[in-house]
Design an enzyme around this catalytic site. Structure first.
Site, PDB file in Angstrom:
ATOM      1  N   GLU A  73       1.113  -1.285  -0.146  1.00  0.00           N
ATOM      2  CA  GLU A  73      -0.203   0.076  -0.014  1.00  0.00           C
ATOM      3  C   GLU A  73       1.239   1.266  -0.153  1.00  0.00           C
ATOM      4  O   GLU A  73       0.710   1.829   0.923  1.00  0.00           O
ATOM      5  CB  GLU A  73      -0.398   0.057   1.257  1.00  0.00           C
ATOM      6  CG  GLU A  73      -2.064  -1.293   1.056  1.00  0.00           C
ATOM      7  CD  GLU A  73      -2.987  -1.309   1.381  1.00  0.00           C
ATOM      8  OE1 GLU A  73      -3.954  -0.431   2.900  1.00  0.00           O
ATOM      9  OE2 GLU A  73      -4.043  -1.439   1.148  1.00  0.00           O
ATOM     10  N   GLU A 124      -4.754  -8.880   2.780  1.00  0.00           N
ATOM     11  CA  GLU A 124      -4.724  -8.584   3.992  1.00  0.00           C
ATOM     12  C   GLU A 124      -5.962  -8.675   5.004  1.00  0.00           C
ATOM     13  O   GLU A 124      -7.294  -7.557   4.087  1.00  0.00           O
ATOM     14  CB  GLU A 124      -3.802  -7.418   3.785  1.00  0.00           C
ATOM     15  CG  GLU A 124      -2.341  -7.409   3.646  1.00  0.00           C
ATOM     16  CD  GLU A 124      -1.389  -6.340   4.571  1.00  0.00           C
ATOM     17  OE1 GLU A 124      -1.769  -6.318   5.116  1.00  0.00           O
ATOM     18  OE2 GLU A 124      -0.058  -6.281   3.890  1.00  0.00           O
TER      19      GLU A 124
HETATM   20  C1  LIG Z   1       0.510  -3.062   3.732  1.00  0.00           C
HETATM   21  O1  LIG Z   1       0.828  -1.638   3.882  1.00  0.00           O
HETATM   22  C2  LIG Z   1      -0.259  -1.999   5.278  1.00  0.00           C
HETATM   23  C3  LIG Z   1      -0.969  -0.176   5.078  1.00  0.00           C
HETATM   24  O2  LIG Z   1       0.135   0.767   4.940  1.00  0.00           O
HETATM   25  C4  LIG Z   1      -0.559  -1.882   6.681  1.00  0.00           C
HETATM   26  O3  LIG Z   1      -1.461  -2.340   7.300  1.00  0.00           O
HETATM   27  C5  LIG Z   1      -0.491  -3.472   6.194  1.00  0.00           C
HETATM   28  O4  LIG Z   1       0.121  -3.989   7.726  1.00  0.00           O
HETATM   29  C6  LIG Z   1       1.147  -3.760   5.550  1.00  0.00           C
HETATM   30  N1  LIG Z   1       1.462  -5.224   4.823  1.00  0.00           N
HETATM   31  C7  LIG Z   1       2.033  -5.354   5.665  1.00  0.00           C
HETATM   32  C8  LIG Z   1       3.148  -6.607   5.566  1.00  0.00           C
HETATM   33  O5  LIG Z   1       3.703  -4.546   6.245  1.00  0.00           O
END
Ligand SMILES: *[C@@H]1O[C@H](CO)[C@@H](O)[C@H](O)[C@H]1NC(C)=O
Ligand SMILES: *[C@@H]1O[C@H](CO)[C@@H](O)[C@H](O)[C@H]1NC(C)=O
Ligand SMILES: *[C@@H]1O[C@H](CO)[C@@H](O)[C@H](O)[C@H]1NC(C)=O
Length: 488
Positions: A254, A359
């Protein structure tokens, strides 16, 4: 409550390594003598070329797996993230951060700034070597899952100066995780698990969250063209070196498109440029994944559809815990909110590109230690300074060991799981965050220490797929339903 002493990690690691070495030899995955088989592996200097460092035996890395290709768009993606492994997150492995004894170490950036020493490199190597092992891939496969998503930081990818046209500097980050990724890709192939590799941390930080590598109120990635082009150079190396061993390359986790119009414009152009670059460097064998940049899939109508691009998937994330408004929802409201997203996602996926819920989790509070960042409070308990400090209740028995979870809570988690899976399977699939949030390796070896030693260490069972299987709120076969019509 005792903190797990560091000595226990170090004491146990030789056992673990011996076991792994035997497995590696038995499978003959790495006859290349330069492939590291013990924790001494990342100790050497960072590989400046990918040849002979970590590449599986003999062949070019692009030809290793023998798994049949995954039938995207027909079979649903069912997967787990291997979170907190090659990109650290303080909430997944709090002990690594606590054991520094330095409160100002809040992410991998500050860790590298303050502790780039032999002892810390050994701790990281031990972590890369043991947090995810071949046994995890076996369990993932046995749980009926067909994918893992593996976050990787740009600092772990061995670029050369000819790749970047200049500097290969990754300071202050501590590199060295790459060979462990390669070993993991081989385990995935062995256990018939498909792989999404996700670039998770970009230079300058793409969102300012600790999980991007650098926690900052002023992320710079999109404002510095050098950061963006270094990100593309890094992706080219990933595509070239392992494009044949992975199923999906996710260009960036993201990007914070909400920060400014410029940020969103840069992100949009980045998806196009990075797509072209990885296709040129790695061909067409893998899919490419982009993300909605927090803007909702509706912002990406007609974007990168065939024939302008081929094999592009959209990733969207869903959590309901990072604002008071979301935390205020009752159990039933969390379920109905989940179900209310279905038509938007299905419409998008039908009229645009394949879409995966990349996710999501069963967590319904932000109670897990350091979830909002090391040293940052918890909204649920009204201790997070940035918010209006409303207190929803105690965190007791919402996270930590599931032994304290009430039946009501566990029943909710099962319903919540099924509702979210329902959304994911209404599009092209889902990838749960995260496989592991507990130090099961040690708890397996020393089962009687379970609750006693680990309360303050790695234990956030509400987030763990692995523990959800054990605790019963995640079905052993992800197609099993207790609530088949939950969203209808
Ligand atoms: C990916 O990005 C989102 C938003 O920043 C975050 O909540 C999430 O934990 C991130 N995933 C990882 C694996 O860092
Ligand atoms: C990324 O951007 C930051 C802030 O502008 C800069 O300090 C850093 O050198 C950049 N890194 C790379 C690799 O371009
Ligand atoms: C948490 O669970 C334990 C064990 O079931 C119980 O003794 C304790 O009272 C619970 N705490 C709260 C606040 O419900």
């Amino acid at each position: 409550m005792m903190l797990l002493p560091l000595g226990v990690f170090l004491l146990l690691s030789p056992l673990v390594n011996t076991k792994q070495q035997c497995r590696l030899k038995a499978n003959n995955l790495f006859s290349d003598p330069t492939f590291p088989t013990s924790t001494s592996l990342g100790n050497s200097s960072f590989p400046t070329s990918t040849t002979g460092n970590g590449n599986p035996s003999g062949s070019s890395a692009n030809s290793v797996p023998t798994r049949p290709p995954f039938n995207y768009g027909v079979d649903p993606v069912r997967g787990v993230n291997l979170g907190g492994w090659l990109v650290l997150e303080p909430w997944i492995t709090p002990s690594i951060f606590d054991n520094t004894g330095d409160d100002s170490i809040v992410d991998e950036f500050t860790l590298g700034q303050k502790r780039n020493d032999d002892a810390m490199r050994k701790i990281l190597e031990n972590h890369w070597d043991t947090w995810i092992t071949e046994d995890d891939f076996r369990q993932i496969s046995e749980a009926g899952l067909n994918h893992v998503r593996i976050p990787v930081g740009y600092w772990s990818v061995p670029v050369t100066s000819s790749d970047t046209g200049g500097s290969t500097d990754v300071s202050p980050y501590i590199p060295g995780a790459w060979p462990y990724l390669l070993r993991g890709l081989n385990w995935a192939a062995t256990h018939n698990v498909h792989v999404i590799v996700d670039l998770h941390g970009a230079p300058g930080s793409q969102n300012g969250y600790d999980n991007s590598g650098q926690r900052t109120g002023d992320p710079r990635w999109a404002y510095n063209p050098a950061n963006v082009s270094r990100t593309i150079d890094t992706l080219k190396v990933i595509a070239r070196e392992i494009g044949g061993m992975i199923d999906v390359l996710e260009l960036l986790n993201e990007s914070a498109g909400f920060l400014s119009t410029q940020w969103l414009d840069v992100t949009r152009q980045f998806w196009l440029d990075a797509y072209a670059a990885v296709r040129e460097a790695g061909g067409n064998n893998f899919k490419v994944m982009i993300g909605d940049a927090f803007m909702g899939v509706g912002n990406w109508q007609n974007f990168m559809k065939p024939p302008s691009a081929e094999g592009v998937l959209m990733d969207f994330h869903q959590y309901q815990i990072f604002s008071n408004q979301e935390l205020a929802r009752s159990f039933d409201e969390h379920i109905s909110h989940t179900c209310s997203m279905k038509s938007t996602q299905v419409n998008y996926a039908t009229n645009n590109i394949w879409t995966v819920m990349g996710e999501w989790s069963n967590a319904v509070t932000d109670c897990a230690k350091y979830l909002n960042g090391r040293g940052v409070g918890i909204r649920w308990e009204g201790t997070r300074q940035q918010d209006d400090m409303h207190r929803f209740g105690s965190c007791d028995n919402f996270t930590g060991s599931y032994k304290g979870f009430s039946d009501d809570y566990k029943a909710f988690m099962r319903r919540y799981f099924e509702a979210q899976v329902d959304i994911g399977e209404a599009v092209q699939g889902w990838v749960y965050w995260t496989w592991k949030a507990r130090l099961t390796l040690i708890s397996r070896l020393l089962p009687h220490f379970d609750d006693y030693l680990f309360v303050q260490a790695e234990i956030a069972d509400d987030w763990s797929y692995q523990i959800g299987l054990e605790g019963g709120w995640i079905p052993k076969n992800p197609s099993d339903r207790l609530y088949p019509n939950i969203c209808s």
